[in-house]
Structures are given as structure tokens and as C-alpha cells.
Design a protein around this motif. Structure first.
Motif, mmCIF file in Angstrom:
data_model
loop_
_atom_site.group_PDB
_atom_site.id
_atom_site.type_symbol
_atom_site.label_atom_id
_atom_site.label_comp_id
_atom_site.label_asym_id
_atom_site.label_seq_id
_atom_site.Cartn_x
_atom_site.Cartn_y
_atom_site.Cartn_z
ATOM 1 N N ALA A 1 -90.461 44.390 -37.607
ATOM 2 C CA ALA A 1 -90.531 43.635 -36.356
ATOM 3 C C ALA A 1 -89.413 42.597 -36.296
ATOM 4 N N SER A 2 -89.172 41.946 -37.416
ATOM 5 C CA SER A 2 -88.124 40.941 -37.491
ATOM 6 C C SER A 2 -86.744 41.570 -37.295
ATOM 7 N N TRP A 3 -86.534 42.729 -37.900
ATOM 8 C CA TRP A 3 -85.253 43.440 -37.831
ATOM 9 C C TRP A 3 -84.913 43.828 -36.386
ATOM 10 N N ILE A 4 -85.850 44.480 -35.706
ATOM 11 C CA ILE A 4 -85.615 44.927 -34.332
ATOM 12 C C ILE A 4 -85.420 43.731 -33.395
ATOM 13 N N THR A 5 -86.273 42.722 -33.542
ATOM 14 C CA THR A 5 -86.165 41.528 -32.696
ATOM 15 C C THR A 5 -84.831 40.836 -32.897
ATOM 16 N N GLY A 6 -84.410 40.737 -34.151
ATOM 17 C CA GLY A 6 -83.140 40.088 -34.466
ATOM 18 C C GLY A 6 -81.952 40.783 -33.819
ATOM 19 N N TRP A 7 -81.947 42.117 -33.837
ATOM 20 C CA TRP A 7 -80.818 42.845 -33.271
ATOM 21 C C TRP A 7 -80.786 42.778 -31.754
ATOM 22 N N PHE A 8 -81.937 42.796 -31.114
ATOM 23 C CA PHE A 8 -81.945 42.635 -29.660
ATOM 24 C C PHE A 8 -81.523 41.213 -29.279
ATOM 25 N N ASN A 9 -81.952 40.237 -30.053
ATOM 26 C CA ASN A 9 -81.568 38.862 -29.775
ATOM 27 C C ASN A 9 -80.069 38.673 -29.962
ATOM 28 N N LEU A 10 -79.530 39.295 -30.998
ATOM 29 C CA LEU A 10 -78.092 39.206 -31.234
ATOM 30 C C LEU A 10 -77.317 39.837 -30.077
ATOM 31 N N LEU A 11 -77.782 41.004 -29.607
ATOM 32 C CA LEU A 11 -77.143 41.659 -28.458
ATOM 33 C C LEU A 11 -77.159 40.748 -27.237
ATOM 34 N N GLY A 12 -78.315 40.173 -26.951
ATOM 35 C CA GLY A 12 -78.432 39.304 -25.792
ATOM 36 C C GLY A 12 -77.576 38.059 -25.909
ATOM 37 N N GLN A 13 -77.535 37.470 -27.100
ATOM 38 C CA GLN A 13 -76.733 36.274 -27.313
ATOM 39 C C GLN A 13 -75.252 36.544 -27.077
ATOM 40 N N VAL A 14 -74.761 37.659 -27.614
ATOM 41 C CA VAL A 14 -73.347 38.009 -27.442
ATOM 42 C C VAL A 14 -73.038 38.266 -25.965
ATOM 43 N N ALA A 15 -73.906 39.026 -25.303
ATOM 44 C CA ALA A 15 -73.690 39.363 -23.890
ATOM 45 C C ALA A 15 -73.764 38.136 -23.003
ATOM 46 N N VAL A 16 -74.630 37.200 -23.335
ATOM 47 C CA VAL A 16 -74.745 35.979 -22.540
ATOM 48 C C VAL A 16 -73.460 35.155 -22.632
ATOM 49 N N THR A 17 -72.916 35.034 -23.834
ATOM 50 C CA THR A 17 -71.654 34.314 -23.994
ATOM 51 C C THR A 17 -70.548 35.015 -23.216
ATOM 52 N N THR A 18 -70.576 36.349 -23.236
ATOM 53 C CA THR A 18 -69.604 37.128 -22.465
ATOM 54 C C THR A 18 -69.714 36.814 -20.974
ATOM 55 N N GLY A 19 -70.919 36.891 -20.439
ATOM 56 C CA GLY A 19 -71.119 36.650 -19.017
ATOM 57 C C GLY A 19 -70.701 35.257 -18.591
ATOM 58 N N ILE A 20 -71.045 34.268 -19.398
ATOM 59 C CA ILE A 20 -70.747 32.874 -19.058
ATOM 60 C C ILE A 20 -69.246 32.607 -19.100
ATOM 61 N N SER A 21 -68.625 32.931 -20.227
ATOM 62 C CA SER A 21 -67.210 32.599 -20.413
ATOM 63 C C SER A 21 -66.297 33.474 -19.562
ATOM 64 N N PHE A 22 -66.704 34.722 -19.297
ATOM 65 C CA PHE A 22 -65.907 35.570 -18.422
ATOM 66 C C PHE A 22 -65.963 35.038 -16.983
ATOM 67 N N ALA A 23 -67.118 34.540 -16.576
ATOM 68 C CA ALA A 23 -67.233 33.930 -15.250
ATOM 69 C C ALA A 23 -66.334 32.707 -15.154
ATOM 70 N N CYS A 24 -66.279 31.928 -16.224
ATOM 71 C CA CYS A 24 -65.409 30.751 -16.260
ATOM 72 C C CYS A 24 -63.954 31.177 -16.075
#
Length: 532
Positions: free
Chosen positions: A114-137
Motif C-alpha cells: 500500500a505504501s509503495w503504490i501510494t508513494g509512486w502515485f504521489n510522486l507522479l502527482g508532485q512532479v506533474a504539479v510542479t510542471t503545470g505550475i512552472s510551465f504556466a509561469c
């Protein structure tokens, strides 16, 4: 004599315990205090508030909202999404956030998975969020550069600006970590006062205002590349479903678990973390709705706003209402908000990666788990976050929907990582131990509703956004999510299940002379205990 000494020392001991309660709780979970703990409730709230950044989400997806449902879906979708948001907190001050909670909620024999799967989805979301924010900037910087100039932005120049933005945010998180607390305070006021000033300015200076009918009832389907949109090919309901992405993304942008990822740097984290989340969501929901209304009421020419020469409807609204000089000021407010938002997104992102690396969850974990001794900050994961975010932004060179796809990836990745521990809390409710901040009798029904909503948006945001679907309009969110699912499940079956134990009991393991970052040694210890 002993009694006298005891009575003298008791207040001192009590004070020490109170001052170190977060370190004690962290040690109880098996971790060392390695990060600088100097953030208070305001700063913890500020990180989430800055990353949610309604100016960033609304401004960057305003065109998407106008053409995918129009004002009615934007306004009412915001209310629906705002009410659907569920804040949850735990009394465990660890940077791991959701993946640590997943392990705590689950039965011991399933905790690692459970920890493994949750961690990888969270990592994906974190990276994509930084992408969306900074690319918009970067996009808004490109747009501002066109004001009263002959500059014409291209995909390549925008990517170059995007790289520069990420490098600046990485440098701040590397050399200015001791200043983050103060920068955070500046960011909070910048967002609050900036949003208020922006709304007042466009409403006060707008030559005319749109009617209430336009703002609250107008439905627009601009999803058809060749003129045939999804409302005609499928149903208006389809457009409404994919159209709520703007609200869902804006009220997500890692704000939920940003406070959690910063708890190892926050005092009184058991209360400050969840309170920070609740405060950030509540303030952002109200502020964002007024921002939406202000912009929509101030539209002068809908067609010209949608097909603006600037490429950004929000920039066109500024030009039409306050003129070029005023628009420059408002654009600076927006760009500043996006920059602060991206800076703290990198901060939150790097803390999550650091925690996951500390538990052996990512490739190269021995390298990425190191904390800079001088700055007490995970510098290596700061640059890992920037690098991965840049790579995720590269598809914008050949895709017309790359940005909205990145926001879909962020929303899906983060919400799945939130949903897993919530679902486990519902399934294993007997294992749930309330912290000092909880929802009382409403906890279970709200958790159940949150899980159902997350299942809905998981499906909604992998759907095609433009018609017809081809290489240019494909929502590649499904590709990114598929890669993470394939990798995490495949690597788990092949290797990780043999050595990944979930959140590592670091202190206890080191006391026994175990290298907790060595999978082979962990497997050896498990075998000696008779573990499978």
C-alpha cells in the motif's frame, strides 16, 4: 535529596518534552530529525496556500474553462468541487505524507505494498504539479513579453523560459532554504492582496460588465478542433465532466499534502499540519470563486478573449479593462504568484522524494536520501524534482493539449495517493487512531464520499479533451499514469516485494547495525526472522 532534585527538575523536563514533542513523535516512528524544524502554523498554512494558488490555477486554465463548458461550468463546477474537497490529517509529523499514512492504516502484511503504490502515485502527482505550475509561469512570462513588442513566443522559446524558471526555483530551494520561512510569508500576502487587488482593478475599470445570465448560465463547447465538439458527438454532460478540471486542479495543486510533506520542518506538527490544510483549502475556495466571478464579469468581447492575440484570455481581460500599463502590473502579480507557487511546489516535491528515498522507494535512493549537513535540506531531491518536471514538460513541443494533460496527470496522481489511505481508513476502521485534529462522527461518511469522488475524477481526467482524438489532441495523462502503474506494479512483483518494507524504522535499525538503505541486508534480516 532525591525528592528535592526531582521537584526542581520536573518543570525543566516538562519544558524540554514540550519543545521536543515533534522530534519525540518522529523518533517513535523510527526516524531521525534531520531537517531544519522552524516553521509555525502560519508558515505551514502558507506552503499549502501558496501551492494551491488560485491565481495560478484559474489564470493558467482560464482558456480551458471557457472552451470546455464555459462560464456556467467554471462557476458552478468550482462550487461543486469546493464542497467535495475533504481534508484529512494525521498526528504523524513525517514528510512522507500519504504513503506513510497508507502504511499506518493497512494491515501489517499489506502495509509495504500500500505504501509503495501510494508513494509512486504521489510522486507522479508532485512532479506533474510542479510542471503545470512552472510551465504556466513560463507561458505568462512569454505573453507579457509580447506587450508593445514584436516578440512572438514559440514552443521552443517557452521551453527555454520554463527551464530558466525551474533553475531559479531550484537555486532558491538550494541556497535560500533558511529564507523559505520569510519567503513563505511574502508569498501568502502576495497571493491574498494580489488576488484582491486584481479583482477590484478589473471590475472597477471594466468599461462594461457581463450579465448574470452570461456568468451563471452560459454553456460553451469549444472542444471540437473541426467545429464538432464533444457535446455534439457525445453529450453536454461529457463536456461538463471534463470541464471541472480547472476547479479540481486549482484546489488540488499539491496543497492537500504540502502541509504534510513539510511537517518534519513544522513545530507542533500534529495540529499545525491538518489545520494548515483546512485553512488553505477554505481560504482558497472562497478567494478563487471571487477571482473567477471578477474575471468573467469583466470580459468585454468573448470571441476576442478566447482567440486573444496574446494567447491568454486573462491577459486579454487585463488589456481590455485596465489598459496596457495596468495590464503589465496585473501580469506581474500573476507571474509572481505562479513563481512563488512553483518555488514551494519544488519544496514540497523534494521533501516527498527525500522521505520516499529514505525508505528505499525510488531508484538511486542511497544518493537521494542524503541531507545537506550545512543547510539541513534535501538538496539532491530538489534538483531531481526540477529535472523530472522539465522532462514532463517536453511534450508541449508537439502537443496542443500538453498543458491540460499535465494538469490532469497532477490531479489524478495526487488524488489517487490521497484516496488510498482514505479508502484504507474506511476498510480498516478499527485500526484508525484519531489524532488531536479529527472530524468526529463525520469522519467515516466524509471518507467514503471522498473515495467515491476520487474514483470519479480518475476516470474523468483521462478522457479525451478535444475532438477528434489524434496525436496532437491525445490526453497523454493515460500514458503517464499507465507508465507509473506498470512500473510500480511490475517492479513490485519482480523485486521490490522482496525488500521494500514500507516506512523504515531508521533509528531502531541503525542501533542494530543494519544499513536500512541496503535491500539485500533488509531481506537478510527478514529471512533471519522467518519472514517470507
Amino acid at each position: 535529596m532525591a525528592s528535592t532534585m526531582g521537584s526542581k527538575d520536573e518543570p525543566v523536563v516538562s519544558t524540554i518534552v514540550k519543545e521536543n514533542v515533534d522530534e519525540v513523535e518522529l523518533a517513535r516512528m523510527g526516524y531521525k530529525q534531520e531537517l531544519r524544524r522552524e516553521l509555525g502554523l502560519l508558515q505551514n498554512f502558507g506552503v499549502s496556500f501558496s501551492i494551491i494558488s488560485v491565481i495560478t490555477g484559474v489564470s493558467s486554465l482560464f482558456l480551458y474553462g471557457l472552451t470546455t463548458g464555459g462560464p456556467a461550468v467554471m462557476v458552478w463546477g468550482w462550487i461543486v468541487v469546493g464542497k467535495s474537497q475533504t481534508s484529512y490529517g494525521r498526528a504523524h509529523p513525517t514528510s512522507g505524507g500519504p504513503y506513510f499514512w497508507a502504511a499506518m492504516m493497512c494491515k501489517p502484511e499489506h502495509a509495504a505494498f500500500a505504501s509503495w503504490i501510494t508513494g509512486w502515485f504521489n510522486l507522479l502527482g508532485q512532479v506533474a504539479v510542479t510542471t503545470g505550475i512552472s510551465f504556466a509561469c513560463a507561458t505568462f512570462i512569454s505573453t507579457l513579453a509580447t506587450f508593445n513588442t514584436d516578440f512572438v513566443p514559440t514552443a521552443k522559446t517557452t521551453i527555454g523560459i520554463y527551464a530558466a524558471v525551474l533553475i531559479m526555483q531550484g537555486l532558491i530551494n538550494t541556497f535560500g532554504v533558511h529564507l523559505l520561512r520569510y519567503l513563505n510569508n511574502i508569498s501568502v500576502w502576495w497571493h491574498a492582496l494580489g488576488t484582491t487587488a486584481l479583482v477590484i482593478a478589473v471590475l472597477a475599470k471594466a468599461p462594461t460588465h457581463q450579465t448574470g445570465h452570461f456568468v451563471f448560465q452560459t454553456f460553451i463547447d469549444g472542444t471540437g478542433v473541426n467545429g464538432v465538439g464533444w457535446s455534439e458527438r457525445a453529450s453536454p454532460a461529457y463536456v461538463v465532466i471534463v470541464g471541472i478540471l480547472m476547479a479540481q486542479y486549482t484546489l488540488t495543486v499539491a496543497g492537500f499534502d504540502a502541509s504534510a510533506h513539510m511537517t518534519e520542518e513544522t513545530r507542533n506538527a500534529a495540529m499545525s499540519g491538518p489545520v494548515g490544510i483546512v485553512m488553505a483549502i477554505g481560504v482558497s475556495a472562497v478567494l478563487g470563486w471571487f477571482l473567477l466571478l471578477g474575471l468573467l464579469f469583466s470580459i468585454q468581447d468573448l470571441d476576442n478573449t478566447i482567440s486573444s492575440p496574446t494567447g491568454e484570455p486573462v491577459a486579454q481581460i487585463f488589456l481590455d479593462t485596465v489598459g496596457e500599463k495596468g495590464a503589465i502590473v496585473l501580469m506581474v502579480i500573476v507571474i509572481g504568484s505562479m513563481f512563488w507557487c512553483g518555488t514551494f511546489s519544488v519544496t514540497s516535491n523534494s521533501r516527498m522524494m527525500y522521505a520516499f528515498a529514505r525508505d528505499g522507494g525510488i531508484p538511486g535512493h542511497k544518493f537521494f536520501q542524503k541531507v545537506d549537513v550545512k543547510r539541513k535540506s534535501p538538496i539532491r531531491t530538489v534538483w531531481l524534482a526540477c529535472t523530472l518536471s522539465f522532462i514532463l514538460g517536453l511534450p508541449s513541443l508537439g502537443s496542443s493539449v500538453a498543458f491540460s494533460a499535465a494538469t490532469s496527470i497532477a490531479t489524478i496522481g495526487l488524488y489517487v495517493s490521497y484516496g488510498i489511505p482514505i479508502a484504507l481508513r474506511v476498510i480498516y476502521r478499527s485500526r484508525f487512531v484519531r489524532g488531536p485534529f479529527h472530524l468526529g462522527a463525520f469522519s467515516s461518511p466524509i471518507a467514503t464520499g471522498a473515495v467515491l469522488w476520487i474514483c470519479f475524477i480518475f476516470i474523468a481526467f483521462i478522457l479525451p479533451e478535444e475532438n477528434p482524438v489524434n496525436s496532437q489532441t491525445l490526453n497523454y495523462a493515460i500514458v503517464a499514469v499507465g507508465i507509473v502503474v506498470t512500473y510500480s506494479l511490475g517492479f513490485w512483483v519482480i523485486s521490490a516485494r522482496k525488500w521494500f518494507t514500507g516506512p523504515v524504522k531508521q533509528i531502531a535499525a541503525e542501533e542494530m547495525g543494519i544499513d536500512v538503505m541496503n535491500p539485500a541486508e533488509i531481506e537478510k534480516q527478514n529471512s533471519s526472522k522467518g519472514s517470507v
